[in-house]
Write an enzyme that holds these catalytic residues in place. Sequence first.
Site, PDB file in Angstrom:
ATOM      1  N   ARG A  32       0.696  -1.210   0.059  1.00 55.06           N
ATOM      2  CA  ARG A  32       0.047  -0.116  -0.056  1.00 55.06           C
ATOM      3  C   ARG A  32       0.737   1.279  -0.225  1.00 55.06           C
ATOM      4  O   ARG A  32       0.240   2.289   0.055  1.00 55.06           O
ATOM      5  CB  ARG A  32      -0.855   0.141   0.996  1.00 55.06           C
ATOM      6  CG  ARG A  32      -2.014  -1.242   1.230  1.00 55.06           C
ATOM      7  CD  ARG A  32      -2.637  -1.297   2.315  1.00 55.06           C
ATOM      8  NE  ARG A  32      -3.804  -2.179   2.217  1.00 55.06           N
ATOM      9  CZ  ARG A  32      -3.589  -3.416   2.627  1.00 55.06           C
ATOM     10  NH1 ARG A  32      -2.318  -3.952   2.995  1.00 55.06           N
ATOM     11  NH2 ARG A  32      -4.500  -4.335   2.632  1.00 55.06           N
ATOM     12  N   HIS A 119       0.875 -15.342   7.631  1.00 55.51           N
ATOM     13  CA  HIS A 119       0.533 -15.417   6.436  1.00 55.51           C
ATOM     14  C   HIS A 119       1.009 -16.250   5.634  1.00 55.51           C
ATOM     15  O   HIS A 119       0.529 -16.331   4.354  1.00 55.51           O
ATOM     16  CB  HIS A 119       0.218 -14.053   5.584  1.00 55.51           C
ATOM     17  CG  HIS A 119      -0.574 -12.963   6.537  1.00 55.51           C
ATOM     18  ND1 HIS A 119      -0.561 -11.560   6.392  1.00 55.51           N
ATOM     19  CD2 HIS A 119      -1.662 -13.205   7.722  1.00 55.51           C
ATOM     20  CE1 HIS A 119      -1.350 -10.891   7.114  1.00 55.51           C
ATOM     21  NE2 HIS A 119      -1.805 -11.965   7.736  1.00 55.51           N
ATOM     22  N   SER A 194       1.189  -1.731   8.352  1.00 57.06           N
ATOM     23  CA  SER A 194      -0.054  -0.591   8.537  1.00 57.06           C
ATOM     24  C   SER A 194      -0.764  -0.795   9.425  1.00 57.06           C
ATOM     25  O   SER A 194      -1.558  -0.015  10.030  1.00 57.06           O
ATOM     26  CB  SER A 194      -0.849  -0.562   7.171  1.00 57.06           C
ATOM     27  OG  SER A 194      -1.539  -1.975   7.186  1.00 57.06           O
TER      28      SER A 194
END
Length: 256
Positions: A32, A119, A194
């Site tokens: 991002r 993840h 983030s």
Amino acid sequence: MVEAGEWTRGITRLAVLTGAGISTDSGVPDYRGPDGLWTRDPSAVEAFTYPRFMTDPAARARFWRTYAGHPAWRAAPNAAHRALAELQQSGTAVRVLTQNVDGLHQRAGLPARMVLELHGTIHEVRCTGCDIRTPTAATLARVHAGVADPRCDDCGAILKLAVVLFGEYLDDLVLDHARRIAAAAQLLVAVGSSLRVEPAASLCSVAVRAGARLVIINRDETPYDDLADEVVREPIGQALPRIVAALRDNRAALAA
């Protein structure tokens, strides 16, 4: 420059939650940021969504093309990765809870048992049918040879990297383990994340509720900044090695 504060004193159990920002100095793009994968190509998100991946051969082909040439394969650990490995080697109990899938913490020298990959990992491929796992290199060789949508050699089902895509749940055992680590830490440092992807980001509040100090090192504001004892905005490659040095020095002073 923010000096390492009182929160570095007396720390013998450290948890570190790492996000994509810790690997950008290694040439691995984040998602991002100004140069991030989603920023440059918002439509790429669709290929990383589990329902689309499982139902659309074109999305799978795009996914495999993306990872066949991904910079993570050529990346080397940077100063921040190495600092955490050196801290663990100096005797501090360090557990890394990483949202990253690049394996750079282990390549920097952290034992695999000290790294919990929330993840998943790009270094394995999982069959969505028989659940067998194989090294990614073999599947990527097929992609480079022109197989756009590789299938399992054993059962013919769809193959995917052993990573958590959007729309997939984290493994319950992995998440429970991460929560226990966060709750047992005296200090949790969130680095390069983030803190907008849940449930990984909620490990910050798990740690704080259990009495840990929280430090956030990130370029941009996060939803958890108000919980933190310290928020550091300077580059990770500078900030984290300095904080690690303070932790190591304070531990040495305790042992003296």
